[in-house]
Design an enzyme around this catalytic site. Structure first.
Site, short mmCIF file in Angstrom:
data_model
loop_
_atom_site.label_atom_id
_atom_site.label_comp_id
_atom_site.label_asym_id
_atom_site.label_seq_id
_atom_site.Cartn_x
_atom_site.Cartn_y
_atom_site.Cartn_z
CD GLU A 173 -3.22 -1.09 1.93
OE1 GLU A 173 -3.31 -0.22 2.80
OE2 GLU A 173 -4.13 -1.93 1.72
CD GLU A 293 -3.59 -6.11 3.08
OE1 GLU A 293 -4.48 -5.39 3.56
OE2 GLU A 293 -2.37 -5.86 3.16
O1 AHR Z 1 -5.29 -5.95 6.91
C1 AHR Z 1 -5.26 -4.76 7.63
C2 AHR Z 1 -4.60 -3.62 6.85
O2 AHR Z 1 -5.39 -3.28 5.75
C3 AHR Z 1 -3.25 -3.91 6.26
O3 AHR Z 1 -2.22 -3.75 7.16
C4 AHR Z 1 -3.16 -2.89 5.17
O4 AHR Z 1 -2.34 -3.30 4.10
C5 AHR Z 1 -4.60 -2.67 4.77
O5 AHR Z 1 -4.92 -1.33 4.70
#
Ligand code: AHR
Length: 486
Positions: A173, A293
């Site tokens: 990110e 994710e």
């Molecule tokens: O999964 C929780 C968070 O969500 C992670 O650390 C991040 O990459 C995303 O914003």
């Protein structure tokens, strides 16, 4: 006329097993307490990993585990997590709850966890606050054999043989918590970092991709750095009613149920948009899309640390999880890995713990019921989705996916409706000798598994009638089912 027609001769691509991947971050009680309790803990453990959790997770045949973050990855300095535990520096976990991170779980512990789970390793390197040298040294430390100071340090720390590093992510990110970079800047950083991943191992390189609908990031990063990548990531969380109204994990009404179902439709459309951008730049399809994710994100449970992202898990999570995994099946041409967030005690997890107690969640049952799809050939399955209206738009009543592996056919079905069962006749193009089926549903949509009642939402066998090439089955409202034909 059958309701579902499955043609085993019409194969629609291989479902990569890595789509069933997991993610474990130094966040809340995911690593510490959830997975790792340390060798001296009264909780039964093997080399510090708690036995109850590992033995439950092994049932899922986890193919790959991503670590150490997440946002934590761009604040992580690997040298802090090696050597004698009492000498390891401790720091503040600035992303998650500002709690002390003692670094007792580091590189060696991560590979030990992968060894115990029987899965491959996906390590996410630090771009946001790290250096090229730091990453290149970590790769040498993890993967080289022979004689070097770093390799000998690894040996002195207990691991003679190199670790097998299958996947390396370069930043996380970086448009946000990983440095608030512009895509052009990140893409140049990626090119520089990737140049110094020189290992005798074949390491699959993953660039930091976009969030949700941000196709501009995908486009710019792909154009500038795509040719140096094996995969580019994409993060997409699903909510009850958008980020501002994420909802409660264990207390919602039918509108909350259907809104959340609709968010998987948004995700499907966004995925198509990102793939279209990739297709326009990478015409040969060399770069994979890695959804590292995904999952439902709700408000934290009352009374818990807001930085720990601890939530409960209901049939809504199992149903939306199946819808999303089916979306990945259908996008198998580009989507080669996905990692649900996160494995234990964080967001849409498989396992919840409290001290020495644990329970598995409906999402755990989902992953176990679907595991036969891993590396299966997706089959053509024709059926009427029976779409209906929600507040935001139409969603399918049924989602069905079929695959074949080693002569066995697996069919998974989600019924998204809260009010009506569905009788189905499934016709295949060849005869089978045996059928077995199981179903996961609940008496109430907000039912959860607790430490006192860990089996409240648990799978049961489902009556399925096989006659040659036809199976008759009733899929209850608010359920997921898995049917196996041999
Ligand atoms: O999964 C929780 C968070 O969500 C992670 O650390 C991040 O990459 C995303 O914003």
């Amino acid at each position: 006329m059958a309701d579902v027609r499955i043609n085993t001769k019409r194969k629609k691509g291989r479902i990569s097993k890595y789509i069933y991947g997991q993610f474990a971050e130094h966040l809340g009680r995911c690593i510490y307490e959830g997975l790792y309790v340390g060798e001296d803990s009264p909780i039964p453990n093997t080399n510090g990993m708690r036995n109850d959790v590992i033995s439950a997770l092994k049932e899922l045949d986890i193919p790959v585990l991503r670590w150490p973050g997440g946002c934590f990855a761009d604040d992580y300095h690997w040298r802090d997590g090696i050597g004698p535990k009492e000498d390891r520096p401790y720091m503040v976990n600035t992303n998650w709850g500002k709690v002390v991170e003692n670094n007792h779980f580091g590189t060696h512990e991560f590979f030990e966890l992968c060894r115990q789970l029987g899965c491959e390793a996906y390590v996410n390197a630090n771009v946001g606050s790290g250096t090229v040298r730091e990453m290149r040294d970590w790769v040498e430390y993890m993967t080289f054999d022979g004689d070097s100071q770093l390799v000998n340090e690894r040996r002195a720390n207990g691991d003679d043989e190199p670790f097998r590093l299958s996947f390396l992510g370069i930043g996380n990110e970086n448009w946000g918590c990983g440095g608030n970079m512009r895509p052009e800047y990140y893409a140049d950083q990626y090119r520089q970092f990737a140049t110094f991943i020189r290992s005798s191992q074949d390491i699959y390189k993953i660039g930091c991709g976009a969030n949700a609908e941000d196709t501009e990031w995908t486009e710019k990063v792909m154009k500038i750095a795509g040719k140096f990548m094996d995969g580019i990531s994409w993060h997409n969380y699903t909510f009850e009613d958008g980020w501002e109204n994420r909802g409660k994990s264990d207390d919602f009404d039918s509108e909350g149920w259907y809104n959340n179902i609709y968010d998987t439709e948004r995700m499907r459309k966004r995925l198509i948009d990102h793939i279209a951008v990739m297709d326009s730049i990478d015409k040969e399809g060399k770069v994979d899309l890695i959804v590292d994710e995904w999952g439902n994100w709700y408000d934290v449970l009352p009374g818990t640390n807001p930085g720990f992202l601890y939530q409960q898990n209901t049939m809504r999570d199992a149903v939306t999880g199946m819808l999303i995994l089916h979306i990945f099946h259908n996008a198998n041409r580009r989507v080669k890995m996905a990692n649900i967030a996160q494995m234990v005690n964080v967001l849409q997890s498989m396992v919840l713990t409290e001290g020495e107690r644990m329970t598995v969640t409906p999402t755990y049952h989902l992953f176990r019921m679907m595991k036969a799809h891993q590396d299966g050939e997706l089959l053509d399955a024709a059926y009427d989705e029976m779409r209906y209206d929600t507040k935001y738009g139409t969603v399918p009543k049924l989602s069905i996916s079929a695959s074949e592996k080693n002569g066995a056919v697996t069919v998974t079905i989600a019924n998204t409706r809260l009010d009506c069962d569905e009788e189905l006749e499934i016709e295949l193009d060849r005869e089978f000798a045996a059928v077995s089926a199981e179903v996961l549903t609940a008496d109430n949509m907000c039912d959860v598994n607790t430490f006192d009642e860990p089996d409240k939402v648990s799978p049961k066998s489902l009556a399925a009638e096989l006659a040659g090439n036809t199976v008759k089955v009733t899929i209850p409202k608010m359920s997921i089912a898995a049917i196996t034909l041999k």
